[in-house]
Write a protein that holds these residues in place. Structure first.
Motif, short mmCIF file in Angstrom:
data_model
loop_
_atom_site.label_atom_id
_atom_site.label_comp_id
_atom_site.label_asym_id
_atom_site.label_seq_id
_atom_site.Cartn_x
_atom_site.Cartn_y
_atom_site.Cartn_z
N SER A 77 1.06 -0.90 0.30
CA SER A 77 -0.26 0.07 -0.25
C SER A 77 0.48 1.36 -0.01
CB SER A 77 -0.89 -0.25 0.91
OG SER A 77 -0.14 -0.30 2.74
N TRP A 78 0.26 1.92 -0.40
CA TRP A 78 1.21 3.44 -0.80
C TRP A 78 0.86 4.07 1.01
CZ3 TRP A 78 -1.15 8.19 -4.15
CH2 TRP A 78 -0.68 9.29 -4.47
N ASP A 79 0.79 4.25 1.02
CA ASP A 79 0.21 4.99 2.58
C ASP A 79 0.94 4.25 3.35
OD1 ASP A 79 -0.97 2.06 3.33
OD2 ASP A 79 -2.84 3.20 4.33
N LEU A 80 1.74 2.59 3.57
CA LEU A 80 2.71 2.27 4.24
C LEU A 80 4.24 2.51 3.44
CD1 LEU A 80 1.15 -1.70 5.18
CD2 LEU A 80 1.62 1.20 6.48
N ILE A 81 4.43 2.23 2.51
CA ILE A 81 5.94 2.38 1.84
C ILE A 81 6.00 4.11 1.99
CG2 ILE A 81 5.60 0.89 0.63
CD1 ILE A 81 6.00 2.28 -2.02
N GLU A 82 5.03 5.13 1.65
CA GLU A 82 5.57 6.54 1.75
C GLU A 82 4.66 7.69 2.65
OE1 GLU A 82 6.10 10.75 -1.94
OE2 GLU A 82 4.78 8.54 -2.26
N PRO A 83 5.10 7.09 3.76
CA PRO A 83 4.30 7.70 4.96
C PRO A 83 4.32 9.28 4.96
CG PRO A 83 5.98 7.00 5.58
CD PRO A 83 5.76 6.02 4.11
N PHE B 104 -1.75 -1.14 -4.16
CA PHE B 104 -2.69 -0.65 -3.24
C PHE B 104 -2.22 1.17 -3.53
CE2 PHE B 104 -5.16 -3.52 -0.71
CZ PHE B 104 -5.02 -5.11 -1.87
N GLY B 105 -2.79 1.78 -4.92
CA GLY B 105 -1.92 3.25 -5.43
C GLY B 105 -3.40 4.35 -4.84
N SER B 106 -3.90 4.49 -6.14
CA SER B 106 -4.75 6.26 -6.16
C SER B 106 -6.37 5.14 -5.62
CB SER B 106 -4.63 6.07 -7.27
OG SER B 106 -3.98 7.31 -7.79
N TRP B 107 -5.86 3.92 -5.96
CA TRP B 107 -7.33 3.34 -5.84
C TRP B 107 -7.27 1.93 -5.35
CZ3 TRP B 107 -7.23 5.80 -11.40
CH2 TRP B 107 -7.21 7.12 -10.63
N LYS B 108 -8.17 1.30 -4.10
CA LYS B 108 -8.77 0.02 -3.90
C LYS B 108 -10.34 -0.26 -3.21
CE LYS B 108 -9.29 -3.13 -1.08
NZ LYS B 108 -10.87 -4.11 -0.67
N ASN B 109 -10.63 -1.28 -4.57
CA ASN B 109 -12.60 -1.49 -3.86
C ASN B 109 -12.80 0.12 -4.37
OD1 ASN B 109 -10.81 -3.54 -3.22
ND2 ASN B 109 -13.07 -4.04 -3.17
N SER B 110 -11.91 0.53 -6.24
CA SER B 110 -13.46 2.50 -6.14
C SER B 110 -12.85 3.40 -5.30
CB SER B 110 -14.57 1.97 -6.91
OG SER B 110 -15.15 2.27 -5.11
N GLN C 107 -0.13 -6.38 -9.83
CA GLN C 107 -1.41 -5.73 -10.13
C GLN C 107 -0.91 -4.01 -9.56
OE1 GLN C 107 -5.13 -7.84 -9.01
NE2 GLN C 107 -5.40 -4.87 -7.89
N VAL C 108 -1.85 -3.14 -10.96
CA VAL C 108 -1.67 -1.73 -10.41
C VAL C 108 -2.57 -1.21 -10.34
CG1 VAL C 108 -1.17 0.69 -11.88
CG2 VAL C 108 0.59 -1.80 -12.78
N GLU C 109 -2.79 -0.62 -9.05
CA GLU C 109 -3.87 -0.36 -8.54
C GLU C 109 -5.28 -1.67 -8.30
OE1 GLU C 109 -3.91 2.50 -7.91
OE2 GLU C 109 -2.95 3.49 -9.40
N ASN C 110 -6.24 -1.60 -7.50
CA ASN C 110 -7.18 -2.66 -7.62
C ASN C 110 -8.37 -2.02 -6.84
OD1 ASN C 110 -7.26 -4.97 -6.32
ND2 ASN C 110 -8.91 -4.11 -4.29
N GLU C 111 -9.23 -2.85 -8.03
CA GLU C 111 -10.63 -2.90 -8.70
C GLU C 111 -10.57 -1.08 -8.51
OE1 GLU C 111 -12.78 -5.09 -5.86
OE2 GLU C 111 -12.18 -7.08 -6.48
#
Length: 556
Positions: free
Chosen positions: A81-87, A116-122, A187-191
């Motif tokens: 997830s983006w939030d964990l790798i770039e706090p 899990f970058g800009s979007w995860k499950n929309s 995988q790039v982004e998620n759902e």
């Protein structure tokens, strides 16, 4: 283990990895009508399990690795997830990634990473806090009333470029820390998708919607008109089939046209992220989709993702993606899976309902659809007997991997799958000069019935319902070993045979149960008499996965 020791073990593993020579980068390769994932120079079939969204941190996951290995997985599908790798903006922390790499290697497993970058499950729930808290800088999508949504807008370059910077940093880190390619795909982004409205109504989105459809999309649709998804073609034709105009003029102003508009812009965004990542490390990359419940309209589901009716739009906008993938939670597994083989799209199922049927869905995907891999969701939470069925099924795939890889794309395999427990219709396939008719038989061993109810009663219980609780799955695959010889793998199958040559009857010359070890057939027992109904059929008994090798002959 203490955090300091965990960190030390990870650093040691990574320093050892850095000393290894770089291996060939995993990639896709064509064979016949199939595309195979190649790892270390050989076809690799993913016997996967996707972790729960919040289960990928090393200290939490560490006790589960032995169980995952024992379930015959060869790959763990894990979120990053983006939030964990770039706090903090511009300051990256890859401790989670390094821990996954070290633990996967320690257990002889590979990884597929989910960005899990800009979007995860929309939604944009995995964006860092400094992104979420600054909507003026990182604009949100807006609904038709002008209210902001928990969805980053794809119409703003700052959102895209900031996500891309973090993704590139991840791939750059993998290039240095994973020369042996423990990670085989990303995988790039998620759902991705819009919900609860079909499109973004922010000012920049409104401006784009009022503008012309890009020539690149119209050129792609015109060039590929004969093979377009029928739903997309119908929407285009219903609006008049124009070859130029605004989005509303070309595709209509309703939800279907709005979804096509959003699909193009979501895919352009993903193209930018994926292409930049591949410039660092060209691993196979894909995007996944949350599928559509029956009767739902755009805006009622995560709309505009890489869904079957939008595959052409995504292909036109995001050529950096190697394929598009479904997350399958619905009963009509074969229909959804087949939809993702359109126009040569290789099938990989990164996320599937964790239930007893997953065990036979996997065999069907490999046998019928030349799948790259199959991966039930929340695998670390698996319990018996569902886990036992998947373990046994994946053991068959493990044994058969060299043979499956050899036969993929050559029309020498088929899958058997009963779509509903109530269906009594046999399934018929033709391989060479033989017609095979398979019927399905489910069993409910008393010692398993309660356990199955527990498995189906966990998450997604409504999707798993439909008369299957308390029964073992039924299904499998068949591989043609020669003109008159077949190998069956599965559970709860009864198969009869007919010759395609007029006037000739089919007979069973021999039937043997066995297994493969190191690619060699190991005979266990001959089956005859009651086990073959006195030579009239072969039967893979319900409740137990098995391999049977069958030779046929003809007589008048």
């Amino acid at each position: 283990m203490k955090p300091s020791l965990v960190a030390g073990a990870a650093l040691l593993a990574l320093s050892m990895a850095a000393a290894l020579p770089a291996a060939e980068v995993p990639h896709l390769r064509a064979q016949g009508t199939a595309r195979q994932l190649i790892v270390d120079g050989q076809p690799f079939l993913v016997r996967g399990g996707e972790l729960g969204n919040s289960s990928g941190e090393p200290d939490f996951l560490r006790p589960s690795w032995p169980k995952l290995k024992a379930m015959n997985l060869n790959t763990v599908v894990a979120p990053v997830s983006w939030d964990l790798i770039e706090p903090q903006e511009g300051k990256f922390d890859f401790a989670t990634v390094d821990g996954l790499l070290a633990d996967a290697r320690a257990h002889g497993l590979r990884l597929v990473l989910l960005w899990f970058g800009s979007w995860k499950n929309s939604m944009s729930c995995y964006a860092p806090a400094w992104v979420k808290a600054d909507p003026a800088r990182f604009p949100r999508s807006q609904d038709s009333a002008g209210r902001g949504m928990e969805v980053l807008s794809p119409f703003h370059a700052v959102n895209r470029d900031t996500d891309t910077r973090a993704f590139v940093a991840l791939l750059r880190h993998l290039k240095a820390a994973d020369p042996q390619h423990t990670v085989v795909m990303v995988q790039v982004e998620n759902e991705i998708g819009m919900i609860p409205e079909a499109r973004d109504h922010s000012p920049d989105a409104e401006k784009a919607f009022a503008g012309p459809v890009p020539a690149a999309l119209m050129d792609y649709l015109a060039k590929n008109r004969a093979t377009l998804a029928p739903e997309l073609l119908a929407t285009w034709n219903a609006a008049g089939g124009r070859t130029a105009g605004t989005w509303a003029e070309v595709f209509g102003s309703g939800p279907a046209g709005e979804e096509i508009f959003m699909a193009w812009h979501f895919a352009l965004y993903v193209q930018h992220v994926a292409a930049a990542g591949k410039a660092e490390l060209p691993l196979p990359m894909f995007a996944n989709a949350a599928l559509i419940r029956p009767g739902y309209q755009p805006g009622q589901y995560p709309s505009a993702g890489p869904l079957p009716h939008l595959i052409d739009v995504w292909r036109a906008a995001a050529p950096a993606l190697d394929f598009l993938a479904p997350d399958i939670y619905f009963q009509n597994f074969s229909s959804w899976a087949q939809a993702y083989t359109r126009s040569g799209n290789p099938l990989f199922i990164p996320e599937a309902l964790r239930c007893p049927e997953a065990a036979v869905n996997a065999l069907y995907a490999f046998g019928q659809l030349d799948a790259i891999g199959f991966s039930p969701f929340a695998i670390e939470s698996s319990t018996e007997p569902g886990a036992g069925y998947l373990t046994a099924s994946f053991d068959l795939v493990r044994q058969l991997t060299p043979l499956l890889a050899e036969k993929q794309g050559r029309g020498q395999m088929a899958g058997f799958l009963q779509e509903s427990a109530e269906s009594k219709q046999p399934q018929q396939v033709r391989l060479g000069r033989w017609i095979l008719r398979a019927s399905f038989e489910r069993a409910a061993p008393p010692q398993l019935a309660d356990g199955l109810a527990v498995v189906i009663g966990t998450e997604n219980s409504a999707l798993a319902a439909g008369g299957r609780a308390g029964t073992a799955p039924a299904g499998g695959l068949v591989i043609a070993l020669g003109e008159d010889e077949f190998l069956f793998a599965g559970i709860g199958l009864t198969v009869t045979f007919a010759s395609t040559e007029g006037g000739q009857q089919a007979g069973i010359l021999s039937c043997a149960e066995g297994r493969f070890e190191n690619g060699e057939w190991q005979h266990l027992r001959w089956l005859n008499g009651d086990q073959t109904h006195q030579g009239r059929h072969i039967r893979l008994e319900p409740g137990r996965f098995a391999l049977q090798r069958v030779k046929l002959y003809r007589y008048r």
